[in-house]
Write a protein that holds these residues in place. Structure first.
Motif, mmCIF file in Angstrom:
data_model
loop_
_atom_site.group_PDB
_atom_site.id
_atom_site.type_symbol
_atom_site.label_atom_id
_atom_site.label_comp_id
_atom_site.label_asym_id
_atom_site.label_seq_id
_atom_site.Cartn_x
_atom_site.Cartn_y
_atom_site.Cartn_z
ATOM 1 N N LEU A 184 49.067 42.493 33.203
ATOM 2 C CA LEU A 184 50.384 42.193 33.751
ATOM 3 C C LEU A 184 50.565 42.798 35.139
ATOM 4 O O LEU A 184 50.121 43.934 35.378
ATOM 5 C CB LEU A 184 51.485 42.755 32.842
ATOM 6 N N ASN A 185 51.216 42.053 36.033
ATOM 7 C CA ASN A 185 51.636 42.646 37.291
ATOM 8 C C ASN A 185 53.107 43.059 37.167
ATOM 9 O O ASN A 185 53.739 42.844 36.133
ATOM 10 C CB ASN A 185 51.417 41.688 38.470
ATOM 11 N N GLU A 186 53.663 43.643 38.205
ATOM 12 C CA GLU A 186 55.039 44.121 38.134
ATOM 13 C C GLU A 186 56.035 42.980 37.895
ATOM 14 O O GLU A 186 57.040 43.155 37.204
ATOM 15 C CB GLU A 186 55.396 44.871 39.419
ATOM 16 N N ASP A 187 55.743 41.829 38.469
ATOM 17 C CA ASP A 187 56.635 40.684 38.284
ATOM 18 C C ASP A 187 56.692 40.262 36.826
ATOM 19 O O ASP A 187 57.770 40.002 36.273
ATOM 20 C CB ASP A 187 56.182 39.507 39.148
ATOM 21 N N MET A 188 55.520 40.190 36.187
ATOM 22 C CA MET A 188 55.483 39.779 34.782
ATOM 23 C C MET A 188 56.157 40.818 33.890
ATOM 24 O O MET A 188 56.839 40.467 32.915
ATOM 25 C CB MET A 188 54.034 39.552 34.345
ATOM 26 N N VAL A 189 55.975 42.096 34.193
ATOM 27 C CA VAL A 189 56.645 43.147 33.421
ATOM 28 C C VAL A 189 58.156 42.974 33.504
ATOM 29 O O VAL A 189 58.871 43.057 32.494
ATOM 30 C CB VAL A 189 56.223 44.544 33.918
ATOM 31 N N ALA A 190 58.646 42.688 34.702
ATOM 32 C CA ALA A 190 60.088 42.505 34.882
ATOM 33 C C ALA A 190 60.591 41.292 34.111
ATOM 34 O O ALA A 190 61.645 41.343 33.456
ATOM 35 C CB ALA A 190 60.408 42.363 36.367
#
Length: 320
Positions: A16-22
Motif C-alpha cells: 500500500l502507498n499513502e493514498d491507498m491507506v487513506a
C-alpha cells in the motif's frame, strides 16, 4: 491485537502507498457510520421504501440513499479518489480531478432484507483510474476489495494482495483482526441457490443441484443477501450460485460485475476459492458498461471446479 489501522500501517510502502491507506481508512470509517445507522434504523424511521427508483429499476430505501451518501463522503475525504461508481448512481461521479483511483461500491447490498433484520453489507473495490475511460477494467486490475457485513457483529473483510483478513468492530468502534489469512475450505457439502428460479437454469446447474440434493449430507442455504451468503462461505465453506437466467438472454445474469461480482471474486480467489461466471473466470471478464450484469458462481474450489468441468464438456459437445 491488530487493529485495522495498524494492519494498513504495517503494509505502507509495500502493498500500500499513502493514498491507498487513506482511501481504505476512510472506507472503514464509512462502514462504522453505516453500522451505527443500521443499529437504530427502526427507531430513526429509516426502514421502508421511498418513491425513488435507482438505475437498476429498484425502489430505493432510505438506508440505500444514506449509505450511498456516506460512501460518497468517504470518497470526498480521499484526495486520491478521482471517481466514484455506485449501484445507486446512473454514471460515474467525478470526485477529485487530479486523483488516480476509482472507488467502486454497492453501498448497501441486500437492503430488501432490512425489514426482517437479516445481515446486509457494503461491497467495495479500488482500481487505478485517472479518467472515466479507465474504469472499465477486468477484475484482475483490482488493487483492493472487501465488504462489511452488518449482522449480530459488524465484520470488515479485506484483500490487498496478501490474502484475506477479517476484522470485527468492537464496543469502542475499533476494527480488530479476528481472522488472519482467511481460507475457504476446498471441499463442501453446502450450496446456496434460489430454487424458485429453477425454470431459468441451464442443464449444468440443474444437474448439479439435483445431484447435490440426492447426495447424503448436502445442505442448501439461501439468505438472499449476497454479503451474508459470502460471509458464511468464508467461515465454513460452501458454494454460492446465481447462474445465468434464460429469461435474460442479453446479460445472462442478475448480479453486477463491477461492484458485486469482481470484488467478491477477488476476495474468494485470494482465500483459495474459485469464482466463475458460467464458462469464464469472473475476474477475466472485460466489462462493457458500469452496471453490466453477469452470472455468479463462487466458493469452495473443488465444488466450483465440478461445475466448470461440466461447462467445458458441454462446450466440447456443442463444437462436435
Amino acid at each position: 491485537m491488530t487493529t485495522f489501522e495498524a494492519y494498513l500501517d504495517a503494509h505502507k510502502g509495500t502493498l500500500l502507498n499513502e493514498d491507498m491507506v487513506a482511501i481504505l481508512s476512510n472506507i472503514a470509517e464509512a462502514t462504522r457510520q453505516i453500522s451505527d445507522k443500521l443499529r437504530s434504523s427502526s427507531l430513526s424511521g429509516l426502514t421502508g421504501a421511498t418513491d425513488a427508483i435507482n438505475v437498476q429499476g429498484e425502489t430505493q430505501k432510505p438506508l440505500d440513499i444514506l449509505s450511498n451518501e456516506i460512501m460518497l463522503e468517504a470518497c470526498r475525504k480521499s484526495p486520491a479518489v478521482a471517481f466514484a461508481v455506485s449501484e445507486e448512481l446512473d454514471a460515474e461521479v467525478l470526485i477529485h480531478s487530479d486523483g488516480g483511483y476509482a472507488m467502486i461500491f454497492d453501498p448497501l447490498d441486500g437492503s430488501s432484507n432490512l425489514d426482517v433484520n437479516v445481515t446486509v453489507g457494503t461491497i467495495f473495490s479500488i482500481i487505478e483510474a485517472s479518467s472515466a475511460a479507465e474504469i472499465l477494467k477486468n477484475g484482475r486490475n483490482q488493487l483492493a476489495a472487501g465488504y462489511a457485513a452488518y449482522g449480530p457483529q459488524t465484520n470488515l473483510v479485506l484483500a490487498i494482495g496478501d490474502g484475506v483478513q477479517i476484522f470485527t468492530l468492537d464496543q469502542h468502534g475499533v476494527y480488530v483482526m479476528t481472522t488472519a489469512d482467511a481460507k475457504i475450505a476446498p471441499e463442501t457439502k453446502e450450496f446456496a441457490i434460489n430454487v424458485a428460479r429453477r425454470p431459468s437454469w441451464d442443464d449444468v446447474i440443474t444437474e448439479y443441484v439435483d445431484r447435490s440434493i440426492r447426495t447424503p449430507g448436502y445442505n442448501m442455504r439461501w439468505v438472499g443477501s449476497m454479503v451474508a451468503d459470502t460471509h458464511r462461505i468464508f467461515n465454513r465453506g460452501g458454494i454460492f450460485l446465481y447462474p445465468a437466467d434464460r429469461s435474460k438472454p442479453a446479460s445472462g445474469g442478475r448480479l453486477r460485475l463491477l461492484y458485486e461480482a469482481n470484488p467478491i471474486g477477488f476476495l474468494v480467489e485470494a482465500a483459495g476459492g474459485s469464482a466463475i461466471a458460467g464458462k469464464t473466470a469472473i475476474l477475466d471478464i472485460e466489462p462493457t458498461s458500469l452496471h453490466q450484469r453477469v452470472p455468479v458462481i463462487f466458493g469452495s474450489r473443488q465444488e466450483v471446479e465440478k461445475i466448470s468441468r461440466a461447462y467445458c464438456v458441454e462446450r466440447m459437445i456443442e463444437t462436435v
